[in-house]
Write a protein that holds these residues in place. Structure first.
Motif, PDB file in Angstrom:
ATOM      1  N   GLN A 131       0.824  -1.211   0.000  1.00 58.81           N
ATOM      2  CA  GLN A 131       0.000   0.000   0.000  1.00 58.81           C
ATOM      3  C   GLN A 131       0.863   1.269   0.000  1.00 58.81           C
ATOM      4  O   GLN A 131       0.435   2.317   0.451  1.00 58.81           O
ATOM      5  CB  GLN A 131      -0.927  -0.018   1.215  1.00 58.81           C
ATOM      6  N   THR A 132       2.070   1.142  -0.541  1.00 66.19           N
ATOM      7  CA  THR A 132       2.973   2.293  -0.633  1.00 66.19           C
ATOM      8  C   THR A 132       3.010   2.803  -2.072  1.00 66.19           C
ATOM      9  O   THR A 132       3.372   2.060  -2.995  1.00 66.19           O
ATOM     10  CB  THR A 132       4.389   1.912  -0.172  1.00 66.19           C
ATOM     11  N   HIS A 133       2.629   4.042  -2.232  1.00 62.98           N
ATOM     12  CA  HIS A 133       2.593   4.642  -3.568  1.00 62.98           C
ATOM     13  C   HIS A 133       3.997   4.827  -4.126  1.00 62.98           C
ATOM     14  O   HIS A 133       4.909   5.249  -3.403  1.00 62.98           O
ATOM     15  CB  HIS A 133       1.886   6.000  -3.486  1.00 62.98           C
ATOM     16  N   THR A 134       4.169   4.489  -5.386  1.00 61.19           N
ATOM     17  CA  THR A 134       5.434   4.711  -6.085  1.00 61.19           C
ATOM     18  C   THR A 134       5.342   6.019  -6.854  1.00 61.19           C
ATOM     19  O   THR A 134       4.525   6.155  -7.771  1.00 61.19           O
ATOM     20  CB  THR A 134       5.740   3.558  -7.069  1.00 61.19           C
ATOM     21  N   TRP A 135       6.165   6.994  -6.475  1.00 62.35           N
ATOM     22  CA  TRP A 135       6.097   8.304  -7.096  1.00 62.35           C
ATOM     23  C   TRP A 135       6.411   8.205  -8.588  1.00 62.35           C
ATOM     24  O   TRP A 135       7.346   7.532  -8.989  1.00 62.35           O
ATOM     25  CB  TRP A 135       7.056   9.265  -6.403  1.00 62.35           C
ATOM     26  N   MET A 136       5.601   8.841  -9.407  1.00 63.98           N
ATOM     27  CA  MET A 136       5.754   8.922 -10.864  1.00 63.98           C
ATOM     28  C   MET A 136       5.278   7.668 -11.604  1.00 63.98           C
ATOM     29  O   MET A 136       5.349   7.613 -12.824  1.00 63.98           O
ATOM     30  CB  MET A 136       7.213   9.187 -11.285  1.00 63.98           C
ATOM     31  N   GLU A 137       4.790   6.658 -10.882  1.00 61.48           N
ATOM     32  CA  GLU A 137       4.476   5.396 -11.551  1.00 61.48           C
ATOM     33  C   GLU A 137       3.383   5.536 -12.607  1.00 61.48           C
ATOM     34  O   GLU A 137       3.316   4.708 -13.525  1.00 61.48           O
ATOM     35  CB  GLU A 137       4.084   4.318 -10.540  1.00 61.48           C
ATOM     36  N   ASP A 138       2.533   6.526 -12.478  1.00 62.57           N
ATOM     37  CA  ASP A 138       1.461   6.702 -13.458  1.00 62.57           C
ATOM     38  C   ASP A 138       1.646   7.984 -14.274  1.00 62.57           C
ATOM     39  O   ASP A 138       0.721   8.445 -14.938  1.00 62.57           O
ATOM     40  CB  ASP A 138       0.099   6.733 -12.757  1.00 62.57           C
ATOM     41  N   SER A 139       2.844   8.542 -14.232  1.00 64.40           N
ATOM     42  CA  SER A 139       3.112   9.782 -14.973  1.00 64.40           C
ATOM     43  C   SER A 139       3.366   9.501 -16.447  1.00 64.40           C
ATOM     44  O   SER A 139       3.851   8.427 -16.818  1.00 64.40           O
ATOM     45  CB  SER A 139       4.336  10.503 -14.395  1.00 64.40           C
ATOM     46  N   ILE A 140       3.053  10.495 -17.267  1.00 67.10           N
ATOM     47  CA  ILE A 140       3.434  10.480 -18.679  1.00 67.10           C
ATOM     48  C   ILE A 140       4.185  11.781 -18.956  1.00 67.10           C
ATOM     49  O   ILE A 140       3.627  12.868 -18.785  1.00 67.10           O
ATOM     50  CB  ILE A 140       2.218  10.394 -19.623  1.00 67.10           C
ATOM     51  N   LYS A 141       5.435  11.671 -19.320  1.00 69.97           N
ATOM     52  CA  LYS A 141       6.229  12.848 -19.678  1.00 69.97           C
ATOM     53  C   LYS A 141       6.199  13.026 -21.206  1.00 69.97           C
ATOM     54  O   LYS A 141       6.177  12.051 -21.950  1.00 69.97           O
ATOM     55  CB  LYS A 141       7.685  12.696 -19.223  1.00 69.97           C
ATOM     56  N   VAL A 142       6.241  14.269 -21.632  1.00 75.81           N
ATOM     57  CA  VAL A 142       6.272  14.574 -23.067  1.00 75.81           C
ATOM     58  C   VAL A 142       7.241  15.722 -23.293  1.00 75.81           C
ATOM     59  O   VAL A 142       7.338  16.635 -22.464  1.00 75.81           O
ATOM     60  CB  VAL A 142       4.869  14.924 -23.606  1.00 75.81           C
ATOM     61  N   ALA A 143       8.000  15.663 -24.381  1.00 71.40           N
ATOM     62  CA  ALA A 143       8.971  16.718 -24.683  1.00 71.40           C
ATOM     63  C   ALA A 143       9.101  16.905 -26.187  1.00 71.40           C
ATOM     64  O   ALA A 143       9.002  15.950 -26.957  1.00 71.40           O
ATOM     65  CB  ALA A 143      10.335  16.375 -24.090  1.00 71.40           C
ATOM     66  N   LEU A 144       9.320  18.159 -26.567  1.00 68.21           N
ATOM     67  CA  LEU A 144       9.593  18.509 -27.959  1.00 68.21           C
ATOM     68  C   LEU A 144      10.871  19.325 -27.997  1.00 68.21           C
ATOM     69  O   LEU A 144      11.043  20.256 -27.209  1.00 68.21           O
ATOM     70  CB  LEU A 144       8.449  19.345 -28.564  1.00 68.21           C
ATOM     71  N   THR A 145      11.777  18.977 -28.899  1.00 69.87           N
ATOM     72  CA  THR A 145      13.009  19.749 -29.061  1.00 69.87           C
ATOM     73  C   THR A 145      12.885  20.639 -30.301  1.00 69.87           C
ATOM     74  O   THR A 145      12.145  20.329 -31.239  1.00 69.87           O
ATOM     75  CB  THR A 145      14.231  18.825 -29.216  1.00 69.87           C
ATOM     76  N   PHE A 146      13.634  21.745 -30.287  1.00 71.62           N
ATOM     77  CA  PHE A 146      13.531  22.738 -31.359  1.00 71.62           C
ATOM     78  C   PHE A 146      14.910  23.256 -31.744  1.00 71.62           C
ATOM     79  O   PHE A 146      15.813  23.325 -30.903  1.00 71.62           O
ATOM     80  CB  PHE A 146      12.665  23.926 -30.910  1.00 71.62           C
ATOM     81  N   GLU A 147      15.034  23.640 -32.999  1.00 74.24           N
ATOM     82  CA  GLU A 147      16.277  24.261 -33.445  1.00 74.24           C
ATOM     83  C   GLU A 147      16.364  25.699 -32.956  1.00 74.24           C
ATOM     84  O   GLU A 147      17.432  26.205 -32.611  1.00 74.24           O
ATOM     85  CB  GLU A 147      16.366  24.219 -34.977  1.00 74.24           C
ATOM     86  N   LYS A 148      15.202  26.374 -32.927  1.00 74.11           N
ATOM     87  CA  LYS A 148      15.144  27.763 -32.487  1.00 74.11           C
ATOM     88  C   LYS A 148      14.059  27.924 -31.426  1.00 74.11           C
ATOM     89  O   LYS A 148      13.014  27.276 -31.495  1.00 74.11           O
ATOM     90  CB  LYS A 148      14.833  28.691 -33.670  1.00 74.11           C
ATOM     91  N   PRO A 149      14.256  28.849 -30.477  1.00 74.23           N
ATOM     92  CA  PRO A 149      13.241  29.085 -29.453  1.00 74.23           C
ATOM     93  C   PRO A 149      12.197  30.081 -29.972  1.00 74.23           C
ATOM     94  O   PRO A 149      12.237  31.273 -29.637  1.00 74.23           O
ATOM     95  CB  PRO A 149      14.049  29.663 -28.292  1.00 74.23           C
TER      96      PRO A 149
END
Length: 349
Positions: free
Chosen positions: A185-203
């Motif tokens: 019954q111990t929650h695992t931090w981030m276990e249900d997270s979804i990360k998303v990232a986009l990279t760019f040549e210019k800001p």
């Protein structure tokens, strides 16, 4: 010989500290990589993007001291004073001012720089990848750990989320009931997270004087931040997708993400170099179903994890077990230090 189960931050730091003490060890890791929930993706000529643990604060003194010890620098996370905000789907996106808060920091070169530096301090012969532990047997004066191979030691350190070892490892003799139930019954931090990232040549956001921070109650993206590198020479935006979207395919999520971001940032959001996401519930070495739903940080730092078991031959470690800042990188560092302190004291007996 100490057997360390798990090569995330806590496991690797435990090994690093044991090596300083001259105490032999072996590290067993289920994955084909080290780092656990720290997972930076590197691509040539692009900003490092964080698919796992990313931020820490000035309160995280043990992590900060470790970075200094290893000669790793940090830099402040850029935060807009005015941010994009989506309150509800029926309302247009707003630009709102947010109160100034204590700064967050990131690790220069990506969070995996910390993992890689710890790894460089260890002997590769002491690390075993693709070794998923299935059974731990406690004998009169030793412990036997069964994975793909069998490892013998004097004691074992569990440096992985409690829910994982409680579900997947058979203990002989069995764990006491209250310890196992608490771990389940111990929650695992981030276990249900979804990360998303986009990279760019210019800001493009700079060129168009746009906020680069987003908070949304609509989704699929719920938070979005600048993830450009420490030198601000390679550019990225990174954040979180609502976990309710985890059952969609990557292409379906990507389509919805870009549709949302385009309505906020405009068409130049589609000029990205790379789209990357990480669904942590698909990571079998992070995620484990719970019989009942758990609230965030449930049982994290529970005192039951700070005792030793089986005549002091079982030591429980990992971020979720830390006495302070459980679930975070700081907690992983603290738990490693506490575990090594226990081992050193036992060696003196």
């Amino acid at each position: 010989m100490i057997i360390i189960v798990g090569a995330g931050l806590s496991g690797l730091l435990t090994a690093y500290l044991l090596k300083k003490e001259g105490i032999p060890f072996k590290i067993l890791e289920s994955r084909n990589r080290v780092g656990g929930r720290i997972n930076t993706i590197y691509r040539k000529e692009e900003a490092p993007i964080e698919m796992g643990a990313t931020w820490f604060t000035a309160q995280h003194l043990n992590l900060t001291a470790l970075l200094e010890d290893l000669g790793i620098s940090r830099f402040e996370q850029y935060m807009d004073e005015e941010v994009f905000y989506q309150p509800q789907s029926k309302f247009p996106t707003q630009i709102v001012e947010i109160p100034k808060s204590e700064p967050s920091y990131r690790i220069s070169g990506g969070t995996s720089t910390l993992i890689n530096n710890l790894l460089e301090c260890l002997d590769s012969a002491d690390l075993f990848l693709n070794e998923s532990v299935s059974q731990i047997s406690f004998k009169e004066n030793s412990v036997s750990v069964k994975a793909e191979n069998i490892f013998e030691g004097d004691a074992v350190v569990l440096a992985l989320p409690p829910k994982l070892w409680a579900n997947r490892i058979t203990f002989q003799p069995e764990l006491q009931a209250d310890l196992r139930e608490t771990a389940l019954q111990t929650h695992t931090w981030m276990e249900d997270s979804i990360k998303v990232a986009l990279t760019f040549e210019k800001p493009f956001w700079k060129e168009e004087n746009l906020p680069r921070t987003l908070f949304s109650n609509v989704g699929p993206v719920t938070e979005f931040y600048d993830q450009s590198d420490a030198e601000n020479s390679k550019f990225a935006l990174c954040g979180f997708i609502n976990s309710a979207f985890k059952n969609l395919s990557k292409s379906e999520r990507k389509e919805l993400v870009l549709k949302q971001l385009k309505t906020i940032f405009g068409s130049r959001i589609t000029e990205f170099l790379t789209y990357e996401e990480w669904v942590w519930s698909e990571e079998i070495n992070t995620f484990q179903d719970s019989e009942h739903s758990l609230f965030p940080h449930q049982n994290n730092g529970n005192p039951i994890f700070r005792s030793t078991y089986f005549d002091e031959r079982l030591i429980i470690s990992g971020s979720e077990t830390s006495s302070r800042f459980p679930g975070y990188m700081e907690g992983a560092v603290i738990s490693a230090k506490e575990s090594v302190r226990k081992i050193v004291e036992l060696q003196k007996i």
